[in-house]
Design a protein around this motif. Structure first.
Motif, PDB file in Angstrom:
ATOM      1  N   ARG A 286      -5.968  -0.023  -7.644  1.00  0.00           N
ATOM      2  CA  ARG A 286      -7.249   0.319  -7.039  1.00  0.00           C
ATOM      3  C   ARG A 286      -6.972   1.296  -5.908  1.00  0.00           C
ATOM      4  O   ARG A 286      -5.987   1.141  -5.183  1.00  0.00           O
TER       5      ARG A 286
ATOM      6  N   TRP B 186     -14.012   4.179  -7.779  1.00  0.00           N
ATOM      7  CA  TRP B 186     -12.699   4.715  -7.473  1.00  0.00           C
ATOM      8  C   TRP B 186     -11.989   5.295  -8.698  1.00  0.00           C
ATOM      9  O   TRP B 186     -11.243   6.263  -8.580  1.00  0.00           O
TER      10      TRP B 186
ATOM     11  N   LYS C  11      -8.461   3.658  -2.546  1.00  0.00           N
ATOM     12  CA  LYS C  11      -9.479   3.817  -1.504  1.00  0.00           C
ATOM     13  C   LYS C  11      -9.324   5.200  -0.897  1.00  0.00           C
ATOM     14  O   LYS C  11      -8.208   5.639  -0.587  1.00  0.00           O
ATOM     15  N   TYR C  12     -10.436   5.896  -0.727  1.00  0.00           N
ATOM     16  CA  TYR C  12     -10.415   7.271  -0.225  1.00  0.00           C
ATOM     17  C   TYR C  12     -11.162   7.332   1.094  1.00  0.00           C
ATOM     18  O   TYR C  12     -12.266   6.789   1.231  1.00  0.00           O
TER      19      TYR C  12
ATOM     20  N   ASN D  26     -17.569   7.999   1.384  1.00  0.00           N
ATOM     21  CA  ASN D  26     -16.374   7.163   1.267  1.00  0.00           C
ATOM     22  C   ASN D  26     -16.689   5.850   0.547  1.00  0.00           C
ATOM     23  O   ASN D  26     -15.922   5.379  -0.292  1.00  0.00           O
ATOM     24  N   SER D  27     -17.828   5.254   0.889  1.00  0.00           N
ATOM     25  CA  SER D  27     -18.226   3.996   0.266  1.00  0.00           C
ATOM     26  C   SER D  27     -18.482   4.169  -1.225  1.00  0.00           C
ATOM     27  O   SER D  27     -18.050   3.341  -2.046  1.00  0.00           O
TER      28      SER D  27
ATOM     29  N   THR E  74       0.815  -1.204   0.000  1.00  0.00           N
ATOM     30  CA  THR E  74       0.000   0.000   0.000  1.00  0.00           C
ATOM     31  C   THR E  74       0.856   1.265   0.000  1.00  0.00           C
ATOM     32  O   THR E  74       1.709   1.448   0.860  1.00  0.00           O
TER      33      THR E  74
ATOM     34  N   TYR F  35     -15.281   4.590  -3.129  1.00  0.00           N
ATOM     35  CA  TYR F  35     -14.554   3.336  -3.277  1.00  0.00           C
ATOM     36  C   TYR F  35     -15.144   2.499  -4.409  1.00  0.00           C
ATOM     37  O   TYR F  35     -14.413   1.880  -5.190  1.00  0.00           O
ATOM     38  N   LYS F  36     -16.474   2.504  -4.503  1.00  0.00           N
ATOM     39  CA  LYS F  36     -17.133   1.764  -5.579  1.00  0.00           C
ATOM     40  C   LYS F  36     -16.767   2.349  -6.944  1.00  0.00           C
ATOM     41  O   LYS F  36     -16.602   1.616  -7.920  1.00  0.00           O
TER      42      LYS F  36
ATOM     43  N   CYS G 273      -5.692   8.612   1.011  1.00  0.00           N
ATOM     44  CA  CYS G 273      -5.857   7.849  -0.227  1.00  0.00           C
ATOM     45  C   CYS G 273      -4.867   6.697  -0.189  1.00  0.00           C
ATOM     46  O   CYS G 273      -3.670   6.906   0.001  1.00  0.00           O
TER      47      CYS G 273
ATOM     48  N   VAL H  47      -4.546   0.387  -2.522  1.00  0.00           N
ATOM     49  CA  VAL H  47      -4.762  -0.829  -1.738  1.00  0.00           C
ATOM     50  C   VAL H  47      -4.175  -2.071  -2.400  1.00  0.00           C
ATOM     51  O   VAL H  47      -3.912  -3.070  -1.734  1.00  0.00           O
TER      52      VAL H  47
END
Length: 249
Positions: A184, A210, A186-187, A203-204, A121, A207-208, A147, A150
């Protein structure tokens, strides 16, 4: 969208007039050898790993973590837009590449392409502020932001370098371009809305989706160009070319 750097502080390295030498632990390659590309790729990766620690005699700070004080980004216009401030920007993991591919195209202007891969990461952390209006509604946000790459990713850097007329002269860095490519991302915002459930939902959703979020956020990441520029420039302006690469003449 306009991006500026308020302060690069740690990143822009002062240059000196004296001649310096690379640490003996830095590998040196001969441009005329048959496995030059492999040698150069291994040498660059090894140097990146060593930059976990600063090298004072070359004016090099640690790259892991590396830090910028403040970045600003304007989105929209005066009547409906956001003034965004990213402060205390810190990046972790740069000194831990798993593979490096280096390409050297010779000429009076040399092209050096680096593709540095990570499987751990990479983390970009900062404080975040946004002020302005969206859909005519006032916006005042204070949050921390994170950020994460991942699944790792790549950092690609293209350098244009002026070759010296003599081997004991100095390379001159002309330009630097950096591209970041996560596999990928993630925030994580900690507080965008007063209602924490709404922040969690944001946030969710990011991520979906991204990739779309990355295209937006990546707009301010050209701020890394001067960081990588200063990193190499500090070496090229202090160390003679024939002490960096053999076989130039």
């Amino acid at each position: 969208m306009k991006t500026t750097i308020s302060s690069v502080c740690v990143l822009i390295i002062l240059t000196f007039s004296y001649c310096a030498e690379l640490p003996p632990s830095f590998k040196k390659c001969n441009i005329k050898q048959s496995d030059f590309k492999k040698c150069l790729s291994n040498a660059v990766q090894n140097a990146i790993q060593q930059l976990k620690d600063p090298i004072p005699k070359l004016g090099l700070h640690s790259i892991d973590p590396f830090w910028m004080e403040t970045l600003t980004m304007e989105v929209g216009n005066a009547s409906e837009g956001l003034h965004q401030i990213w402060s205390n920007v810190t990046v972790y993991g740069l000194s831990k590449p798993v593979a490096t591919d280096a390409s050297w195209i010779s000429g009076s202007v040399i092209t050096l392409d680096l593709e540095v891969s990570y499987d751990r990461t990479l983390v970009f952390a900062s404080n975040y502020e946004a002020h302005g209006a969206v859909l005519l509604l006032p916006v005042d946000v204070f949050s921390s932001f994170r950020c994460e790459f991942v699944k790792g990713g790549k950092i690609k850097v293209t350098y244009k370098i002026q070759k010296p007329k003599k081997g004991n002269g100095y390379f001159k860095l002309i330009s630097t371009k950096v591209v970041l490519e996560p596999k990928r991302a993630k925030y994580i915002f900690t507080k965008v809305f007063e209602n924490q459930n709404l922040t969690d939902a944001l946030n969710s959703e990011m991520y979906k989706n991204w990739e779309g979020a990355w295209k937006f956020i990546h707009g301010f990441l050209n701020v890394y160009d001067p960081f990588f520029d200063a990193l190499l420039r500090s070496i090229l302006e202090k160390v003679p070319a024939d002490q960096i690469i053999d076989g130039l003449d």
